[in-house]
Write an enzyme that holds these catalytic residues in place. Structure first.
Site, mmCIF file in Angstrom:
data_model
loop_
_atom_site.group_PDB
_atom_site.id
_atom_site.type_symbol
_atom_site.label_atom_id
_atom_site.label_comp_id
_atom_site.label_asym_id
_atom_site.label_seq_id
_atom_site.Cartn_x
_atom_site.Cartn_y
_atom_site.Cartn_z
ATOM 1 N N HIS A 41 -92.147 -15.863 53.983
ATOM 2 C CA HIS A 41 -92.351 -14.587 53.308
ATOM 3 C C HIS A 41 -91.601 -14.660 51.978
ATOM 4 C CE1 HIS A 41 -92.002 -10.334 52.320
ATOM 5 N NE2 HIS A 41 -92.778 -10.009 53.327
ATOM 6 N N HIS A 78 -81.934 -8.804 56.137
ATOM 7 C CA HIS A 78 -81.461 -9.017 54.766
ATOM 8 C C HIS A 78 -80.161 -8.257 54.527
ATOM 9 C CE1 HIS A 78 -82.545 -8.823 50.169
ATOM 10 N NE2 HIS A 78 -81.767 -9.855 50.452
ATOM 11 N N GLU A 122 -81.392 -0.929 47.441
ATOM 12 C CA GLU A 122 -82.838 -0.754 47.583
ATOM 13 C C GLU A 122 -83.160 0.672 48.032
ATOM 14 O OE1 GLU A 122 -84.315 -3.664 50.304
ATOM 15 O OE2 GLU A 122 -83.235 -5.331 49.389
ATOM 16 N N HIS A 154 -80.976 1.411 51.357
ATOM 17 C CA HIS A 154 -80.139 0.340 51.886
ATOM 18 C C HIS A 154 -79.303 -0.170 50.724
ATOM 19 C CE1 HIS A 154 -83.753 -0.118 54.781
ATOM 20 N NE2 HIS A 154 -82.836 0.666 55.329
ATOM 21 N N HIS A 167 -80.193 -4.674 56.812
ATOM 22 C CA HIS A 167 -81.436 -3.965 57.105
ATOM 23 C C HIS A 167 -82.510 -4.991 57.442
ATOM 24 C CE1 HIS A 167 -81.429 -4.850 52.770
ATOM 25 N NE2 HIS A 167 -82.758 -4.929 52.853
#
Length: 453
Positions: free
Chosen positions: A302, A345, A351, A374, A380
């Site tokens: 990803h 992460h 974010e 976050h 998260h």
């Protein structure tokens, strides 16, 4: 042409950061120069500067307006005080109204009822932010709900640029440059100092959405690097308005000015939307998010979410943004031997995410009109149900088209409005979505592709 274009009566100038000119009446622009002794049609020349005069020419932003009367015709400004106490301290993103919180934060959709009887200005509430608009450093994140159009009133922002993300309800925005129609799945940018007003779309009771405000610089297209010369948000798909004016020098208008984190107000006689012609490269503009050319992995892994950046506001360090606007659009996922949702992460950036429609592919319960934050180094990632499903699913080509999420990413730790932390619409049990994640560690060797237990 898209359906949105067919339903839009306004015309636009395509391109990003172009040097443009537009006339509502042919011949209303000077034949040469910027401020002749007498302007055509006895108009007044007025310049709005978006940068200092002496920045490098490639970065210089300004626009020349040719208007029926100059902007200086207004009464003195006074501090605005609303009946419900909104705006009191909201623009000053510091203690005690704002506080730091390292927890994972999520909000359910901002109730549409909060916009009942309110205009865009009245329904704007600050959620989080950092820095100081007085020193032109930092940013703020707002949400709005509005159930009433601005009529004989307007606003401009001395503190920075607005990036507006409608979630429900079309915004019909009139600016000094002309008109912008901004439905959901579109965004618009209103630069610092540009006067505008917002009307709610016909047959729509209320509008809701998100606003990113930057106190320094302006939004730019991200560099493409090895991607090449095309992809992501293509410059030709950005649209600036064409000149359009109202001839009204009699009625009384109320004008709001966001200045130093506070809201000020004044009155003026005659419309501020009296620009007959303009030229320059400092303009509001809109962008259709469905035109974003998404780049994704076609082998494995990803990719980092930066591959989905639409616009960026550069920070002081190369490659580190004051703010990035990132979207997670419908896209094909074909990666092999890969956990396809976003991974777990801990980010040195902060974010703030919102949901325009549908659902998010990494989490259940993240709803359209809601938001999450976050912050720097706060863990998260996918919830338990998403992880379990994605770990066992058959990895065949799959198109994700169930929703459109976005992210405001910034290099700063943002303070959070205490009202937002205490709000009924905050999901105070958000942390529970990760509880129960099982220990799966197994040191036994694999046999025939499966671990021996």
């Amino acid at each position: 042409l898209t359906w949105d274009h067919l339903m839009d009566s306004h015309t636009y100038l395509p391109g990003f950061n172009n040097e443009c000119s537009s006339e509502a009446i042919p011949g209303s622009l000077p034949a040469f120069g910027n401020n002749p002794q007498k302007c055509p049609l006895d108009l007044y020349a007025e310049q709005l500067s978006g940068t200092a005069f002496t920045v490098p020419r490639k970065d210089n932003k300004r626009v020349w307006f040719y208007r029926i009367q100059p902007s200086v015709l207004h009464a003195p400004f006074t501090r605005f005080k609303s009946d419900d106490g909104s705006w009191e301290g909201h623009g000053q993103i510091s203690e005690p109204a704002f506080t730091t919180d390292p927890n994972q934060l999520r909000w359910n959709p901002l109730p549409l009822s909060t916009g009942s009887g309110k205009t865009f200005v009245q329904g704007l509430r600050t959620i989080s932010g950092h820095g100081d608009p007085n020193s032109k450093h930092g940013l703020a994140v707002h949400m709005y709900t509005a159930g009433k159009s601005m009529e004989k009133e307007c606003m401009y922002n001395s503190d920075g640029d607005f990036l507006i993300v409608p979630q429900c309800g079309t915004l019909n925005i009139q600016t000094e440059h002309g008109h912008l129609t901004v439905p959901p799945k579109h965004i618009c940018i209103i630069p610092r100092g540009v006067v505008f007003k917002v009307k709610i779309g016909e047959d729509e009771e209320v509008a809701r959405g998100y606003v990113l405000e930057i106190f320094k610089g302006h939004f730019e297209l991200p560099d493409l690097g090895p991607i090449g010369s095309n992809g992501l948000a293509n410059p030709r798909d950005f649209e600036a308005p064409t000149a359009s004016f109202d001839d009204d020098s009699e009625t009384t208008w109320r004008m709001y000015n966001k200045f130093g984190g506070h809201l000020f107000t004044t009155t003026r006689t005659g419309t501020p939307f009296n620009v007959v012609a303009w030229h320059g490269n400092y303009t509001p503009y809109r962008y259709d998010l469905t035109k974003f050319c998404c780049i994704n992995s076609v082998t494995f892994d990803h990719p980092d979410p930066s591959i989905y950046t639409v616009l960026t506001a550069k920070g002081d360090d190369v490659g580190t943004a004051t703010a990035d606007f990132v979207i997670f659009p419908p896209r094909w996922m074909v990666m092999e031997n890969t956990f396809r949702p976003p991974w777990y992460h801990r980010n040195c950036m902060s974010e703030y995410m919102g949901m325009i429609y549908g659902k998010y592919d990494a989490k259940e319960g993240f709803r359209a009109g809601g938001a999450s934050l976050h912050s720097c180094c706060t863990p998260h990632g996918p919830d338990k149900a998403t992880f379990d499903k994605a770990s066992e699913m058959e990895l065949k080509p799959e198109k994700f088209d169930a929703g459109l999420a976005f992210m405001f990413e910034t290099n700063v730790i943002m303070n959070v409005n205490q009202e937002a932390l205490d709000a009924d619409w905050r999901d105070k049990e958000y942390f529970k979505c990760w509880q129960g994640i099982a220990r799966k560690f197994n040191v036994q060797p694999q046999q025939n592709g499966k671990r021996k237990r």
